[in-house]
Scaffold this active site. Structure first.
Site, short mmCIF file in Angstrom:
data_model
loop_
_atom_site.label_atom_id
_atom_site.label_comp_id
_atom_site.label_asym_id
_atom_site.label_seq_id
_atom_site.Cartn_x
_atom_site.Cartn_y
_atom_site.Cartn_z
N GLU A 107 0.83 -1.21 0.00
CA GLU A 107 0.00 0.00 0.00
C GLU A 107 0.86 1.25 0.00
O GLU A 107 1.99 1.25 0.50
CB GLU A 107 -0.89 0.01 1.26
CG GLU A 107 -1.95 -1.08 1.21
CD GLU A 107 -2.84 -1.12 2.45
OE1 GLU A 107 -4.04 -1.36 2.27
OE2 GLU A 107 -2.34 -0.94 3.58
N CYS A 120 3.33 8.53 1.09
CA CYS A 120 3.96 7.62 2.04
C CYS A 120 4.10 6.29 1.31
O CYS A 120 3.11 5.69 0.90
CB CYS A 120 3.04 7.49 3.26
SG CYS A 120 3.63 6.29 4.47
N CYS A 127 7.13 -6.67 6.84
CA CYS A 127 8.26 -6.11 7.56
C CYS A 127 8.79 -7.15 8.54
O CYS A 127 8.01 -7.90 9.11
CB CYS A 127 7.84 -4.85 8.33
SG CYS A 127 9.21 -3.99 9.15
N CYS A 131 7.66 -5.00 15.39
CA CYS A 131 7.20 -4.09 16.45
C CYS A 131 5.74 -4.45 16.78
O CYS A 131 4.90 -4.50 15.88
CB CYS A 131 7.30 -2.64 15.99
SG CYS A 131 8.98 -2.17 15.49
N CYS A 134 2.50 -2.39 15.56
CA CYS A 134 2.39 -2.02 14.14
C CYS A 134 1.75 -3.16 13.35
O CYS A 134 2.18 -4.31 13.44
CB CYS A 134 3.77 -1.71 13.58
SG CYS A 134 3.79 -1.40 11.81
N CYS A 358 -0.26 5.83 10.19
CA CYS A 358 0.99 5.17 10.61
C CYS A 358 0.71 3.84 11.26
O CYS A 358 -0.07 3.76 12.20
CB CYS A 358 1.72 6.03 11.63
SG CYS A 358 2.22 7.61 11.03
N1 SAH Z 1 10.06 0.73 9.55
C1 SAH Z 1 10.15 2.16 9.56
C2 SAH Z 1 9.11 2.89 8.74
C3 SAH Z 1 7.67 2.46 8.83
S1 SAH Z 1 6.55 3.01 10.02
C4 SAH Z 1 10.10 2.66 10.99
O1 SAH Z 1 9.76 1.91 11.87
O2 SAH Z 1 10.45 3.81 11.20
C5 SAH Z 1 6.36 4.69 10.18
C6 SAH Z 1 6.11 5.08 11.64
O3 SAH Z 1 4.83 4.63 12.15
C7 SAH Z 1 7.14 4.46 12.58
O4 SAH Z 1 7.59 5.44 13.48
C8 SAH Z 1 6.34 3.42 13.32
O5 SAH Z 1 6.91 3.06 14.52
C9 SAH Z 1 5.01 4.12 13.46
N2 SAH Z 1 3.92 3.23 13.83
C10 SAH Z 1 3.84 1.89 13.65
N3 SAH Z 1 2.68 1.41 14.12
C11 SAH Z 1 2.00 2.47 14.61
C12 SAH Z 1 0.71 2.61 15.22
N4 SAH Z 1 -0.09 1.57 15.39
N5 SAH Z 1 0.34 3.84 15.59
C13 SAH Z 1 1.14 4.92 15.39
N6 SAH Z 1 2.35 4.84 14.80
C14 SAH Z 1 2.78 3.63 14.43
#
Ligand code: SAH
Length: 365
Positions: A107, A120, A127, A131, A134, A358
């Site tokens: 996406e 974006c 991935c 985390c 996410c 995000c």
């Molecule tokens: N892998 C990279 C880029 C992708 S995510 C990274 O981690 O930076 C972009 C941002 O969204 C990251 O800061 C990630 O931690 C955040 N993110 C992931 N899940 C989220 C959620 N459920 N709510 C808010 N931010 C989130």
């Protein structure tokens, strides 16, 4: 296609066919020459693709018909097929689900703000960073995207903007954030090649400003150092989410390899070279990482560093018990950081209603 020298990575399983956007300007000319065409034919293709945002060889009528079909087949294979798009915010936020040549789904999200338009993009399908808050992290890594697949997400967004498909009418894509699916620095070479295609002046590339491109990472320290040495002046964002290793080990599991202090030092190195501040991303998770003492600790750690904190209210993901912090707690956290002289903003939750915010990109068919 005739056999070509290996001027780029050997084909990998699942990787798409070669595309113009995988290649540097000189590699494109070599590729044209291999097919028996003069170098300027490669330049014409570049002008269509990067300057006119045209990706349909049939429309490239300044090329002879044979060149159009042969060079088109060899260098402009279709990489992304739109499965669907969803819109919100009066059409100013649009999430697109793409199918790749092997059926993989990814996406991207295009957003119009006053004075800028940001896409974006995803750098990987899925991935591997796991985390727990996410959505993308829950399915694991499917595969890396090719440079062409990354660039084509940006080109498609620029096309949408130029054709007035977004609410607000015709516009111009100005910003790119690598904050979609995947960990960009875990797909390092292809992402760096994509950065070159984005910033190379038109018509060799899309001609975007380096500072308007943000690479967001969980903090792969050796890769941050390598990026520092590339001499690219893109913006770096580090997903911190906790100032203490104990909590960060659970929120960003790669922290057990490179801890908070090591990540910040690597980011400092990047900022020293570019002279520009980096962003710290911090998802505000109720009762998990939003305590006043953590704001205080983070503020203390960042005092005097060339860093800016971007708080992200946690966006809901399927199956998660976690919530966003209450606004009052968020305000206290902002105040706690500001007391240390740290600059802070709270990111909006653009696209939340269409699971486009995000951490919500899961690309389910
Ligand atoms: N892998 C990279 C880029 C992708 S995510 C990274 O981690 O930076 C972009 C941002 O969204 C990251 O800061 C990630 O931690 C955040 N993110 C992931 N899940 C989220 C959620 N459920 N709510 C808010 N931010 C989130």
């Amino acid at each position: 296609m005739t056999s070509l020298p290996l001027i780029f990575d050997a084909p990998k399983r699942g990787m798409p066919p070669r595309h113009l956007a995988d290649l540097s300007e000189s590699e494109r000319r070599e590729a044209a020459a291999e097919l028996g065409y003069p170098a300027f034919r490669a330049d014409q293709l570049s002008r269509h693709y990067f300057a006119r945002l045209e990706n349909d060889p049939a429309q490239m009528t300044d090329l002879p018909a044979a060149a159009r079909s042969e060079l088109g087949a060899a260098l402009l294979p279709s990489l992304l097929t739109e499965v669907r798009h969803l819109e919100t915010d009066a059409g100013t936020t649009r999430k697109t689900l793409w199918k790749l040549h092997d059926g993989t789904l990814v996406e991207s999200v295009l957003m119009r703000y006053p004075g800028r338009m940001t896409v974006c993009v995803s750098s990987q399908a899925g991935c591997g960073m796991a985390c727990p808050f996410c959505a993308t992290g829950q399915g694991g890594l499917k595969r890396n995207l090719s440079t062409g697949e990354i660039v084509e997400q940006v080109a498609a967004a620029a096309r949408s903007a130029a054709r007035g498909e977004l609410g607000g009418g015709v516009g111009r894509l100005s910003n790119v954030v690598f904050m979609g699916m995947g960990e960009p620095l875990a797909n390092y070479n292809r992402v760096v090649a994509a950065l070159h295609r984005l910033i190379d002046p038109s018509p060799a590339g899309l001609g975007l400003a380096q500072r308007s491109i943000t690479v967001s990472t969980v903090g792969l320290v050796p890769a941050i150092r390598k990026l520092t040495d590339e001499g690219l002046n893109v913006t770096l964002a580090v997903s911190l989410h906790a100032p203490d290793d104990e909590l960060r080990n659970t929120l960003v599991p790669v922290n057990t390899r490179w801890n908070v202090e090591e990540v910040l030092e690597a980011a400092d190195g990047f900022a020293d070279r570019t002279g520009r501040r980096y962003s710290i991303e911090y998802a505000m998770i109720r009762d998990v990482n939003d305590h006043a003492w953590r704001a205080d600790l983070l503020g203390e750690m960042l005092r005097g560093r060339l860093a800016h904190v971007n708080l992200i209210p946690l966006n809901p993901t399927p199956g998660s018990q976690w919530d966003a912090s209450p606004k009052s707690v968020e305000r206290e956290f902002v105040r706690g950081l500001e007391q240390h002289g740290v600059s802070v903003t709270v990111r909006d939750t653009r696209g939340r209603e269409i699971d486009g915010a995000c951490g919500q990109l899961a690309a389910s068919g």
